[in-house]
Design an enzyme around this catalytic site. Sequence first.
Site, PDB file in Angstrom:
ATOM      1  N   LYS A  13       0.829  -1.220   0.000  1.00 43.49           N
ATOM      2  CA  LYS A  13       0.000   0.000   0.000  1.00 43.49           C
ATOM      3  C   LYS A  13       0.857   1.262   0.000  1.00 43.49           C
ATOM      4  O   LYS A  13       0.662   2.164  -0.809  1.00 43.49           O
ATOM      5  CB  LYS A  13      -0.930   0.032   1.239  1.00 43.49           C
ATOM      6  CG  LYS A  13      -1.910  -1.122   1.309  1.00 43.49           C
ATOM      7  CD  LYS A  13      -2.883  -0.974   2.487  1.00 43.49           C
ATOM      8  CE  LYS A  13      -2.260  -1.140   3.858  1.00 43.49           C
ATOM      9  NZ  LYS A  13      -1.721  -2.477   4.157  1.00 43.49           N
ATOM     10  N   ARG A  88      -9.359   1.060   8.709  1.00 41.83           N
ATOM     11  CA  ARG A  88      -8.948  -0.313   8.993  1.00 41.83           C
ATOM     12  C   ARG A  88     -10.017  -1.069   9.773  1.00 41.83           C
ATOM     13  O   ARG A  88      -9.808  -2.234  10.114  1.00 41.83           O
ATOM     14  CB  ARG A  88      -7.662  -0.295   9.828  1.00 41.83           C
ATOM     15  CG  ARG A  88      -6.382  -0.482   9.024  1.00 41.83           C
ATOM     16  CD  ARG A  88      -5.229  -0.458  10.006  1.00 41.83           C
ATOM     17  NE  ARG A  88      -4.025  -1.068   9.524  1.00 41.83           N
ATOM     18  CZ  ARG A  88      -2.976  -0.387   9.057  1.00 41.83           C
ATOM     19  NH1 ARG A  88      -3.012   0.919   8.962  1.00 41.83           N
ATOM     20  NH2 ARG A  88      -1.882  -1.017   8.695  1.00 41.83           N
ATOM     21  N   ARG A 127      11.621  -5.481   4.776  1.00 41.16           N
ATOM     22  CA  ARG A 127      11.412  -4.026   4.639  1.00 41.16           C
ATOM     23  C   ARG A 127      12.391  -3.226   5.503  1.00 41.16           C
ATOM     24  O   ARG A 127      12.686  -3.581   6.633  1.00 41.16           O
ATOM     25  CB  ARG A 127       9.988  -3.675   5.056  1.00 41.16           C
ATOM     26  CG  ARG A 127       9.777  -2.158   5.167  1.00 41.16           C
ATOM     27  CD  ARG A 127       8.371  -1.763   5.057  1.00 41.16           C
ATOM     28  NE  ARG A 127       7.530  -2.288   6.122  1.00 41.16           N
ATOM     29  CZ  ARG A 127       6.200  -2.177   6.117  1.00 41.16           C
ATOM     30  NH1 ARG A 127       5.593  -1.582   5.113  1.00 41.16           N
ATOM     31  NH2 ARG A 127       5.493  -2.666   7.101  1.00 41.16           N
ATOM     32  N   ARG A 160      11.365  -1.542  11.095  1.00 43.76           N
ATOM     33  CA  ARG A 160      10.281  -1.149  11.994  1.00 43.76           C
ATOM     34  C   ARG A 160      10.110  -2.186  13.094  1.00 43.76           C
ATOM     35  O   ARG A 160      10.202  -3.374  12.852  1.00 43.76           O
ATOM     36  CB  ARG A 160       8.973  -1.039  11.193  1.00 43.76           C
ATOM     37  CG  ARG A 160       8.838   0.260  10.449  1.00 43.76           C
ATOM     38  CD  ARG A 160       7.700   0.270   9.465  1.00 43.76           C
ATOM     39  NE  ARG A 160       6.419  -0.258   9.946  1.00 43.76           N
ATOM     40  CZ  ARG A 160       5.275  -0.166   9.260  1.00 43.76           C
ATOM     41  NH1 ARG A 160       5.255   0.435   8.080  1.00 43.76           N
ATOM     42  NH2 ARG A 160       4.169  -0.671   9.743  1.00 43.76           N
ATOM     43  N   ARG A 171      -0.269  -8.472  13.674  1.00 48.63           N
ATOM     44  CA  ARG A 171      -0.871  -7.592  12.658  1.00 48.63           C
ATOM     45  C   ARG A 171      -1.774  -8.378  11.723  1.00 48.63           C
ATOM     46  O   ARG A 171      -2.830  -7.893  11.340  1.00 48.63           O
ATOM     47  CB  ARG A 171       0.235  -6.865  11.872  1.00 48.63           C
ATOM     48  CG  ARG A 171       0.862  -5.760  12.722  1.00 48.63           C
ATOM     49  CD  ARG A 171       2.190  -5.334  12.168  1.00 48.63           C
ATOM     50  NE  ARG A 171       2.061  -4.655  10.894  1.00 48.63           N
ATOM     51  CZ  ARG A 171       3.067  -4.493  10.030  1.00 48.63           C
ATOM     52  NH1 ARG A 171       4.260  -4.980  10.313  1.00 48.63           N
ATOM     53  NH2 ARG A 171       2.880  -3.837   8.923  1.00 48.63           N
TER      54      ARG A 171
HETATM   55  P1  AMP Z   1       1.026   1.037   8.612  1.00 49.69           P
HETATM   56  O1  AMP Z   1       2.191   1.918   8.400  1.00 49.69           O
HETATM   57  O2  AMP Z   1      -0.164   1.411   7.773  1.00 49.69           O
HETATM   58  O3  AMP Z   1       1.370  -0.424   8.501  1.00 49.69           O
HETATM   59  O4  AMP Z   1       0.543   1.270  10.125  1.00 49.69           O
HETATM   60  C1  AMP Z   1       1.403   0.937  11.191  1.00 49.69           C
HETATM   61  C2  AMP Z   1       0.592   0.749  12.457  1.00 49.69           C
HETATM   62  O5  AMP Z   1      -0.060   1.984  12.804  1.00 49.69           O
HETATM   63  C3  AMP Z   1      -0.539  -0.268  12.375  1.00 49.69           C
HETATM   64  O6  AMP Z   1      -0.092  -1.595  12.566  1.00 49.69           O
HETATM   65  C4  AMP Z   1      -1.431   0.216  13.510  1.00 49.69           C
HETATM   66  O7  AMP Z   1      -0.894  -0.134  14.766  1.00 49.69           O
HETATM   67  C5  AMP Z   1      -1.331   1.740  13.384  1.00 49.69           C
HETATM   68  N1  AMP Z   1      -2.379   2.238  12.471  1.00 49.69           N
HETATM   69  C6  AMP Z   1      -2.199   2.865  11.279  1.00 49.69           C
HETATM   70  N2  AMP Z   1      -3.373   3.157  10.714  1.00 49.69           N
HETATM   71  C7  AMP Z   1      -4.325   2.698  11.557  1.00 49.69           C
HETATM   72  C8  AMP Z   1      -5.745   2.664  11.525  1.00 49.69           C
HETATM   73  N3  AMP Z   1      -6.427   3.161  10.480  1.00 49.69           N
HETATM   74  N4  AMP Z   1      -6.394   2.124  12.585  1.00 49.69           N
HETATM   75  C9  AMP Z   1      -5.730   1.620  13.638  1.00 49.69           C
HETATM   76  N5  AMP Z   1      -4.398   1.590  13.722  1.00 49.69           N
HETATM   77  C10 AMP Z   1      -3.690   2.124  12.701  1.00 49.69           C
END
Ligand code: AMP
Length: 216
Positions: A13, A88, A127, A160, A171
């Site tokens: 994404k 999400r 990553r 990360r 996740r």
């Molecule tokens: P990402 O970079 O999109 O993988 O997001 C990293 C982490 O941020 C996720 O695993 C969640 O812990 C948190 N996060 C990001 N976006 C959301 C969302 N829309 N709802 C809840 N947690 C989020």
Amino acid sequence: MNVVLLGPPGAGKGTHAFDLSRGFRVPHISTGDIFREEMRAQTELGKLAQSYIDDGHLVPDDVVVRIAARRLKRPDARRGFILDGFPRTIPQAEKLDEILREMGKKLDTVVYLETPPEASVQRLSGRRVCRKCGANYHLLNIPPRQAGICDRCGGELYQREDDRPEAIRERFKEYQAKTEGLINYYRDRDLLTTVDAGVPRAQTLAELEALFRRLG
Ligand code: AMP
């Protein structure tokens, strides 16, 4: 164009949103990137989000909705946006509908990046992310020119905390329990476009670009 990118962790994404944002001149809005910036700056929001994120859990809906709404109202999103990682959960999707309605906007489409689990895990475990500008790399698929150094800004690349195997498992659990239902939510509203994200990145990007051109 007002687009959401949906898909499991490791679907690509962020990578695709970055390229599409540059090519089509609409902002890439990633709630995960916003949280990581806040964590880096050790703000109250960053400290709150960190405990959830590092363990692979979702941040509570009310917190995420607040930051997404604030970001969507910034002037650069007037021409459109690519939402990456938001919504999400179904409550987040309902709130997003509400926010957009209030702003006199609606989604053009929700792209579901369909990805086999093996590809997701391979992408997440390799990553690396730039500490300074947040750019994403992959040790095998998208290596930086110089190991450990960001091509764009010279920043240091790191792994990360939530790309560790235990966090990756959490996740996926969260994705299956809370996010996967959004596929049907948007399909029922005739908004879903499925794109194969299990093929090489360039192939998926070409398909996404063709879709974006059709959206105009
Ligand atoms: P990402 O970079 O999109 O993988 O997001 C990293 C982490 O941020 C996720 O695993 C969640 O812990 C948190 N996060 C990001 N976006 C959301 C969302 N829309 N709802 C809840 N947690 C989020």
